[in-house]
Motif scaffolding. Structure first.
Motif, PDB file in Angstrom:
ATOM      1  N   ASN A 102       0.857  -1.187   0.000  1.00 32.83           N
ATOM      2  CA  ASN A 102       0.000   0.000   0.000  1.00 32.83           C
ATOM      3  C   ASN A 102       0.893   1.237   0.000  1.00 32.83           C
ATOM      4  OD1 ASN A 102      -1.754   2.099   0.504  1.00 32.83           O
ATOM      5  ND2 ASN A 102      -2.597   1.256   2.378  1.00 32.83           N
ATOM      6  N   PRO A 103       0.976   1.981  -1.097  1.00 37.35           N
ATOM      7  CA  PRO A 103       1.918   3.101  -1.189  1.00 37.35           C
ATOM      8  C   PRO A 103       1.487   4.376  -0.457  1.00 37.35           C
ATOM      9  CG  PRO A 103       0.655   2.952  -3.208  1.00 37.35           C
ATOM     10  CD  PRO A 103       0.261   1.759  -2.371  1.00 37.35           C
ATOM     11  N   ASN A 104       0.291   4.400   0.113  1.00 35.75           N
ATOM     12  CA  ASN A 104      -0.163   5.613   0.795  1.00 35.75           C
ATOM     13  C   ASN A 104       0.662   5.871   2.053  1.00 35.75           C
ATOM     14  OD1 ASN A 104      -2.588   6.481  -0.790  1.00 35.75           O
ATOM     15  ND2 ASN A 104      -3.209   4.389  -0.314  1.00 35.75           N
ATOM     16  N   ILE A 105       0.983   7.159   2.267  1.00 38.26           N
ATOM     17  CA  ILE A 105       1.840   7.524   3.394  1.00 38.26           C
ATOM     18  C   ILE A 105       1.410   8.861   3.974  1.00 38.26           C
ATOM     19  CG2 ILE A 105       3.581   8.790   2.043  1.00 38.26           C
ATOM     20  CD1 ILE A 105       5.726   7.374   3.768  1.00 38.26           C
ATOM     21  N   GLY A 106       1.644   9.025   5.276  1.00 34.58           N
ATOM     22  CA  GLY A 106       1.426  10.298   5.944  1.00 34.58           C
ATOM     23  C   GLY A 106       2.670  10.678   6.725  1.00 34.58           C
ATOM     24  N   LEU A 107       3.147  11.907   6.560  1.00 30.28           N
ATOM     25  CA  LEU A 107       4.347  12.384   7.232  1.00 30.28           C
ATOM     26  C   LEU A 107       4.010  13.572   8.121  1.00 30.28           C
ATOM     27  CD1 LEU A 107       6.722  12.408   4.123  1.00 30.28           C
ATOM     28  CD2 LEU A 107       6.509  10.584   5.824  1.00 30.28           C
ATOM     29  N   LEU A 108       4.621  13.612   9.299  1.00 30.64           N
ATOM     30  CA  LEU A 108       4.443  14.731  10.222  1.00 30.64           C
ATOM     31  C   LEU A 108       5.818  15.224  10.640  1.00 30.64           C
ATOM     32  CD1 LEU A 108       2.338  16.374  11.968  1.00 30.64           C
ATOM     33  CD2 LEU A 108       2.849  14.756  13.797  1.00 30.64           C
ATOM     34  N   PHE A 109       6.173  16.454  10.210  1.00 32.23           N
ATOM     35  CA  PHE A 109       7.476  17.034  10.510  1.00 32.23           C
ATOM     36  C   PHE A 109       7.381  17.937  11.736  1.00 32.23           C
ATOM     37  CE2 PHE A 109       7.699  15.992   6.040  1.00 32.23           C
ATOM     38  CZ  PHE A 109       9.016  15.583   5.845  1.00 32.23           C
ATOM     39  N   LEU A 110       8.366  17.815  12.630  1.00 38.53           N
ATOM     40  CA  LEU A 110       8.443  18.652  13.818  1.00 38.53           C
ATOM     41  C   LEU A 110       9.760  19.412  13.850  1.00 38.53           C
ATOM     42  CD1 LEU A 110       6.873  15.808  14.785  1.00 38.53           C
ATOM     43  CD2 LEU A 110       6.757  17.081  16.905  1.00 38.53           C
ATOM     44  N   ILE A 111       9.718  20.612  14.434  1.00 37.42           N
ATOM     45  CA  ILE A 111      10.918  21.404  14.694  1.00 37.42           C
ATOM     46  C   ILE A 111      10.932  21.708  16.192  1.00 37.42           C
ATOM     47  CG2 ILE A 111      12.117  23.577  14.258  1.00 37.42           C
ATOM     48  CD1 ILE A 111      10.770  23.689  11.528  1.00 37.42           C
TER      49      ILE A 111
END
Length: 208
Positions: A102-111
């Motif tokens: 399943n190629p679906n992806i979710g990314l969450l970037f933090l600083i």
């Protein structure tokens, strides 16, 4: 869903009623999603040393995995693509396995210190492009592969959750001696013969 708990919403009809009760998002919240990586996203990603990566397998079973390194370790290739090198880990390959199904992806970037986060949703693939891997060398080690993500949705997420949690507020952090013991948890969960929490702690420290 068979559960003893009450008022579980499981149908589209129930959700429609629930959605009406909650209300609609503001024009700003509804309109903040863009379909490409613009200069603001590029700046955010360049300063982010940590992200979470969410995937699921073909049956829909979900997984979320942390990724971290020095700021700038994620490379923005163009307005639609970014490359996340795979650093040495436990070799479970959960994310890679999921992406094959399943190629679906979710990314969450933090600083660190910033309450707002950057969310990017789209498709992703296991990538072994030699040029990209060569550009992602860290501590003299070339990654064996990376994740090539294609952005479909990019948007800033407000700081409310991080403010409520006090994540960046050191005064709210528990004392170190009160923190959960990762070695004790790992020893209990793996339950391997003759493996103590002390041995796990030693192995983890060497690995780190």
């Amino acid at each position: 869903m068979n559960t003893k708990y009450k008022n579980i919403i499981t149908t589209k009809e129930e959700f429609a009623s629930f959605r009406e009760e909650i209300g609609q998002p503001s024009a700003r919240a509804a309109g903040k999603v863009i379909s490409f990586i613009d200069e603001h996203c590029i700046d955010f990603i360049s300063k982010s040393p940590f992200l979470t990566m969410s995937t699921s397998d073909g049956a829909g079973k979900c997984d979320v995995s942390p990724r971290g390194d020095s700021p700038g370790f994620v490379t923005v290739l163009d307005r639609k693509h970014l490359f996340i090198p795979e650093r040495p880990g436990n070799r479970r390959m959960d994310t890679a396995h999921n992406l094959i199904e399943n190629p679906n992806i979710g990314l969450l970037f933090l600083i660190p210190g910033l309450g707002e986060t950057l969310r990017i949703n789209g498709k992703a693939y296991i990538c072994r492009d030699p040029e990209l891997l060569e550009k992602s060398i860290a501590n003299g080690r070339t990654p064996l592969f990376g994740i090539l993500a294609e952005a479909e949705e990019c948007f800033i997420h407000c700081a409310k959750a991080l403010i409520r949690s006090g994540l960046w507020n050191g005064e709210s952090w528990p004392a170190k001696e009160a923190l959960p013991s990762a070695p004790a948890m790992l020893a209990a969960h793996t339950n391997l013969p003759n493996e103590t929490a002390e041995q796990v702690a030693k192995d983890l420290q060497e690995s780190y």
